[in-house]
Scaffold this active site. Structure first.
Site, PDB file in Angstrom:
ATOM      1  N   THR A  93      35.224  20.626  44.723  1.00 20.20           N
ATOM      2  CA  THR A  93      35.872  20.952  43.442  1.00 20.20           C
ATOM      3  C   THR A  93      35.513  22.393  43.108  1.00 20.20           C
ATOM      4  OG1 THR A  93      35.820  18.670  42.657  1.00 20.20           O
ATOM      5  CG2 THR A  93      35.951  20.377  40.978  1.00 20.20           C
ATOM      6  N   HIS A  94      36.517  23.204  42.839  1.00 22.99           N
ATOM      7  CA  HIS A  94      36.284  24.615  42.507  1.00 22.99           C
ATOM      8  C   HIS A  94      36.149  24.796  40.999  1.00 22.99           C
ATOM      9  CE1 HIS A  94      37.830  25.165  46.619  1.00 22.99           C
ATOM     10  NE2 HIS A  94      37.155  26.300  46.610  1.00 22.99           N
ATOM     11  N   GLU A 193      40.372  39.256  43.335  1.00 21.70           N
ATOM     12  CA  GLU A 193      39.841  40.419  42.627  1.00 21.70           C
ATOM     13  C   GLU A 193      40.865  41.560  42.612  1.00 21.70           C
ATOM     14  OE1 GLU A 193      38.320  39.022  45.389  1.00 21.70           O
ATOM     15  OE2 GLU A 193      37.247  37.708  44.024  1.00 21.70           O
ATOM     16  N   SER A 212      33.472  30.070  45.434  1.00 27.20           N
ATOM     17  CA  SER A 212      32.704  28.825  45.563  1.00 27.20           C
ATOM     18  C   SER A 212      31.263  29.155  45.937  1.00 27.20           C
ATOM     19  CB  SER A 212      33.338  27.941  46.648  1.00 27.20           C
ATOM     20  OG  SER A 212      33.189  28.540  47.924  1.00 27.20           O
ATOM     21  N   ASN A 235      40.274  37.235  55.095  1.00 25.87           N
ATOM     22  CA  ASN A 235      41.061  38.420  54.724  1.00 25.87           C
ATOM     23  C   ASN A 235      40.109  39.535  54.311  1.00 25.87           C
ATOM     24  OD1 ASN A 235      40.980  36.365  52.230  1.00 25.87           O
ATOM     25  ND2 ASN A 235      40.904  38.447  51.441  1.00 25.87           N
TER      26      ASN A 235
HETATM   27  I1  8IG Z   1      40.089  32.451  51.543  1.00 29.02           I
HETATM   28  O1  8IG Z   1      39.539  37.801  48.901  1.00 29.02           O
HETATM   29  C1  8IG Z   1      39.579  33.730  50.109  1.00 29.02           C
HETATM   30  N1  8IG Z   1      38.987  33.307  49.013  1.00 29.02           N
HETATM   31  N2  8IG Z   1      37.538  35.752  45.341  1.00 29.02           N
HETATM   32  N3  8IG Z   1      38.552  36.789  47.147  1.00 29.02           N
HETATM   33  C2  8IG Z   1      38.107  35.669  46.534  1.00 29.02           C
HETATM   34  N4  8IG Z   1      38.212  34.464  47.076  1.00 29.02           N
HETATM   35  C3  8IG Z   1      38.774  34.388  48.270  1.00 29.02           C
HETATM   36  C4  8IG Z   1      39.264  35.485  48.956  1.00 29.02           C
HETATM   37  C5  8IG Z   1      39.139  36.763  48.356  1.00 29.02           C
HETATM   38  N5  8IG Z   1      39.765  35.048  50.119  1.00 29.02           N
END
Ligand code: 8IG
Length: 272
Positions: A93-94, A193, A212, A235
Site C-alpha cells: 500500500t502506497h 518530482e 515507498s 527511469n
Molecule cells: I518506477 O522517478 C518510479 N517511481 N518519486 N520518481 C518517484 N517515484 C518513482 C519514479 C520517479 N520512478
C-alpha cells in the site's frame, strides 16, 4: 476487519490478527524472511523457491487490494531450497493511496508478527546517477524520508543507524560485485518530482527517488527486523533525462531487467 475497524484498532493487534490468518491459511506457523515486491519486481520471487500457498491480500485482516497496474495483490508463502520460509508480499500500500501511514506499514508489521527476522524491500524508482541505465538494480544504503510523517506514534525513539543492513549489502555484493549503492529519498507522490525537486534531492544527498520503502523500513526496524533494500532504477529522474517520464516506460524497464533481478534476489535470499 473493515477499513474503519482497522483504523480504530491497535496497529500491532491488527498485525497479530493478520499473522494468525496467514498461519492458518498457509499452514506455516512461522515465516523467516519477508519480501515486499515493488514496481518491476513482480516476477522476481519465482526463483526463490516453491510457492506452497497463495492468498489474496484483500482477504487478510487490514490489507486492501492494490490500486496500481503492475502491482500484484497476492501474498505467497514460499519454501526455499535452504528450508527457509519466505512471505512474499506482492501487495504494497502506497502512502499516496490516502489510506494512512498505518495501512502503508501493515504488511511489514504483519510480516514481523508471522516471525520474520529479515525484511527485504524492493521498489522501482528514479535514478539521479546518469550511469544507471533503466533496468539497473541499486542497493539502498540509507534513506531520506521526505513524507513529513512517520509510521511510529507516540514517544517511540528508534535508532536508524545502519537501518539498511551493511551485513546484507555485503552479501549482495558477494553475489554481484558490480552493484552500486544509493541513498533513497521517499517523496509522497503520486506525481513524479519536478526537475527542481530532483536537484534538491541531489543536493541533500539522495541518488534514488521514489514513493515507498522509507516508511516501511522504519516500521521494520521498530519491529526488530534486519532490513535490506534494493531499488530497480526504471527511469532517470525528471530533468536528468531529456525525455518525460511515463508509467509504460517504467513497466517496460522492469520487464527487461526481470531475469537479472530475479536471479539476484534469489541468490541474496539463499545467503541470508
Ligand atoms: I518506477 O522517478 C518510479 N517511481 N518519486 N520518481 C518517484 N517515484 C518513482 C519514479 C520517479 N520512478
Amino acid at each position: 476487519m473493515s477499513y474503519t475497524e482497522f483504523l480504530n484498532a491497535d496497529p500491532f493487534d491488527a498485525a497479530r490478527d493478520a499473522a494468525a490468518y496467514i498461519a492458518e491459511e498457509t499452514g506455516v506457523d512461522s515465516h523467516d524472511v519477508a519480501l515486499v515486491l515493488g514496481s518491476g519486481w513482480g516476477d522476481a520471487a519465482e526463483l526463490i523457491g516453491e510457492t506452497t500457498a497463495t492468498l489474496s491480500a484483500s482477504e487478510i485482516p487490514g490489507f486492501t487490494a492494490p490500486s496500481v497496474e503492475g502491482h500484484v495483490g497476492t501474498i505467497r508463502s514460499v519454501l526455499t531450497k535452504e528450508g527457509k520460509r519466505a512471505l512474499v508480499l506482492g501487495a504494497r500500500t502506497h502512502y499516496y493511496e490516502g489510506k494512512g501511514v498505518r495501512s502503508v506499514v501493515h504488511g511489514v508489521r504483519t510480516a514481523a508478527a508471522t516471525g520474520c527476522k529479515t525484511l527485504v524491500l524492493t521498489n522501482g524508482c528514479g535514478g539521479l546517477n546518469e550511469d544507471w541505465a533503466p533496468g539497473t538494480p541499486v542497493l539502498i544504503s540509507d534513506h531520506i524520508n521526505l513524507t513529513a510523517t512517520s509510521p511510529l506514534e507516540g514517544a517511540t525513539f528508534v535508532d536508524l543507524t545502519d537501518l539498511y543492513s551493511s551485513r546484507i549489502r555485503s552479501l549482495a555484493r558477494e553475489v554481484d560485485p558490480s552493484l552500486d549503492e544509493g541513498v533513497y529519498a521517499q517523496f509522497t507522490g503520486p506525481h513524479y518530482e519536478t526537475p527542481a525537486e530532483v536537484q534538491y534531492a541531489k543536493r541533500i544527498g539522495a541518488s534514488l527517488v521514489g514513493m515507498s520503502t522509507a516508511l516501511e523500513a522504519i516500521a521494520g526496524r521498530h519491529a526488530g527486523m534486519e532490513v535490506f533494500g534494493i531499488s530497480l532504477v526504471t527511469n532517470l529522474a525528471a530533468g536528468i533525462s531529456p525525455v518525460p517520464l511515463s508509467h509504460e516506460e517504467v513497466l517496460e524497464a522492469g520487464q527487461a531487467a526481470g531475469p537479472r533481478i530475479s536471479k539476484l534476489l534469489a541468490e541474496i535470499i539463499a545467503k541470508l
